[in-house]
Enzyme design. Sequence first.
Site, short mmCIF file in Angstrom:
data_model
loop_
_atom_site.label_atom_id
_atom_site.label_comp_id
_atom_site.label_asym_id
_atom_site.label_seq_id
_atom_site.Cartn_x
_atom_site.Cartn_y
_atom_site.Cartn_z
CG PHE A 149 -0.27 0.45 2.51
CD1 PHE A 149 -0.12 1.81 2.81
CD2 PHE A 149 0.24 -0.48 3.41
CE1 PHE A 149 0.51 2.21 3.98
CE2 PHE A 149 0.88 -0.07 4.58
CZ PHE A 149 1.01 1.29 4.86
CE LYS A 173 -3.08 -8.39 -4.42
NZ LYS A 173 -3.51 -7.43 -3.39
CD GLU A 176 -5.58 -5.91 0.34
OE1 GLU A 176 -4.60 -5.72 -0.43
OE2 GLU A 176 -5.56 -6.74 1.26
CB CYS A 281 10.31 -0.14 2.51
SG CYS A 281 10.86 0.56 0.97
CD GLU A 381 8.41 -2.87 8.18
OE1 GLU A 381 7.74 -3.90 7.99
OE2 GLU A 381 8.93 -2.22 7.27
#
Length: 495
Positions: A149, A173, A176, A281, A381
């Site tokens: 995301f 993909k 969502e 990240c 994380e």
Amino acid sequence: MELVKHWINGSEVASASGRKGDVFNPALGTISKQVDFADIATINSAVEDAKRAFTLWSQTSLTKRVQILFAFRHLLNSKKEELAAIITSEHGKVLSDALGEVTRGLEVVEFACGIPHLLKGGYSEGVSQGVDVYSIRQPLGVCAIISPFNFPAMVPMWFFPIAIAAGNTVIIKPSEKDPSATNFIAKLWKEAGLPDGVFNVIHGDKVAVDRLLEHPDIASLSFVGSTSIAKYVYENGTKNGKRVQALGGAKNHMLVLPDADLDLTADSAINAGFGSAGERCMAISAVVVVEPVGDQLVEKIRERMKKLKTGDGTKGSDMGPLVTKVHRDKVASYVDAGVKEGATLVEDGRNATVDGATEGFWLGPTLFDHVQPSMSIYKDEIFGPVLSVIRVKSYEEGLNLINSHQYGNGTAIFTNDGGAARKFQNEVLVGMVGINVPIPVPVAYYSFGGWKSSLFGDSHAHGTEGVHFFTRGKVVTSRWLDPSHGGINLGFPQN
Ligand code: NAD
């Protein structure tokens, strides 16, 4: 309510699954759209179309492919503000940051425009009498890209420009949580003249990922997301004979030596710790400071944090909301845990004043000092605006800390000592290293990727490793027969 559909073979398609996910506007805390979740039949039909398109696209000349890439680059550049607004509305990051993400993605498109040069093979004339050898690189087929995301445009763009330029077709993909950016990009490709079926988008969850992992006509998987799922995708994808690169989570350390310029270091800690609300990240989440400058540095970071504006990303704030309420609550629970475990809470984002709707998924910038390596706020994380300061006595202690962590995505050293910086770049067990650069994301013509639990597989993203990942090599040994080649000889040729 608007339904985000799949993009298959050049048009929008809804599946018959009836399964849907909610898409939020994180700054308002409301559901803004729904996204269709693909069923197996929808995925199968997308793969079939992509496979059919591969036959044509892989045989399309390099010149034609590059013309379409240039047209796509032009369209993306001219519509980048529109794309950035879509990203902000679903992810929450501030508009300038969303625009920055598109710009970094554009760089990979520009890199891919040089594909004719990147695909050039070698040629050796006369390796034996009248025999020549040359190498070529060919596309793989249908390549799947599964993205997270936090960069709904940039992360897919780490992969698809090179995959498509090399002659593959793709099925993306997206997450969502913010699915619309990829559909916007799909329409730009169509406008740029890309044949239908070359760029396809499937929305969904684990059902979609699992089908891509096992589908016999998927040649490769490029995954980016959390480490547990990256490992799952790598293990299952390779088990099914696919080429897989799976980029996972991170805990990026900034090592501060006592000779560093502490004002510039504090600026960098703020930018890298709280940009995009820490949902990068490559965000810095652990500042490892070599004493005796810990007190000074913490004070400088604290002063700067007081000036940060948290609020709606469309209205000039420095930092937006977190992506969902579930994620916001998870990050806040780490703040609770840090307090319970005995770290010193210097700034508490749970009480932040926010310029935005009360229902938004807010958490202000948070700073912990005196964090110990055994604490969960250090080990895990967090993926939110929570910065931890760990104090160490020496460079060696700091280096050992970084090298002992399970993640090895990015790191940075802040110092004015060139020798120390050189020693660090050599000794640190991390894939991307910054020297007085807090977020050392490599430019498109180098490759992006971490070490240890931050990457599963051998190939990093984009750059020449990306070209290698999306192609396979072939070596041709050739001769044009003449009478000198006659005669029987069962041994290897000797000259
Ligand atoms: P995530 O792992 O939850 O999701 C990533 C993708 O996997 C999404 O498309 C999602 O739909 C899918 N997915 C989710 N659950 C799944 C399951 N059980 N089985 C199969 N697929 C599943 O990650 P996220 O929360 O979207 O993104 C944040 C994570 O991504 C962080 O850990 C961050 O460090 C990582 N990330 C890493 C990099 C990198 O370059 N190493 C870059 C960006 C983000």
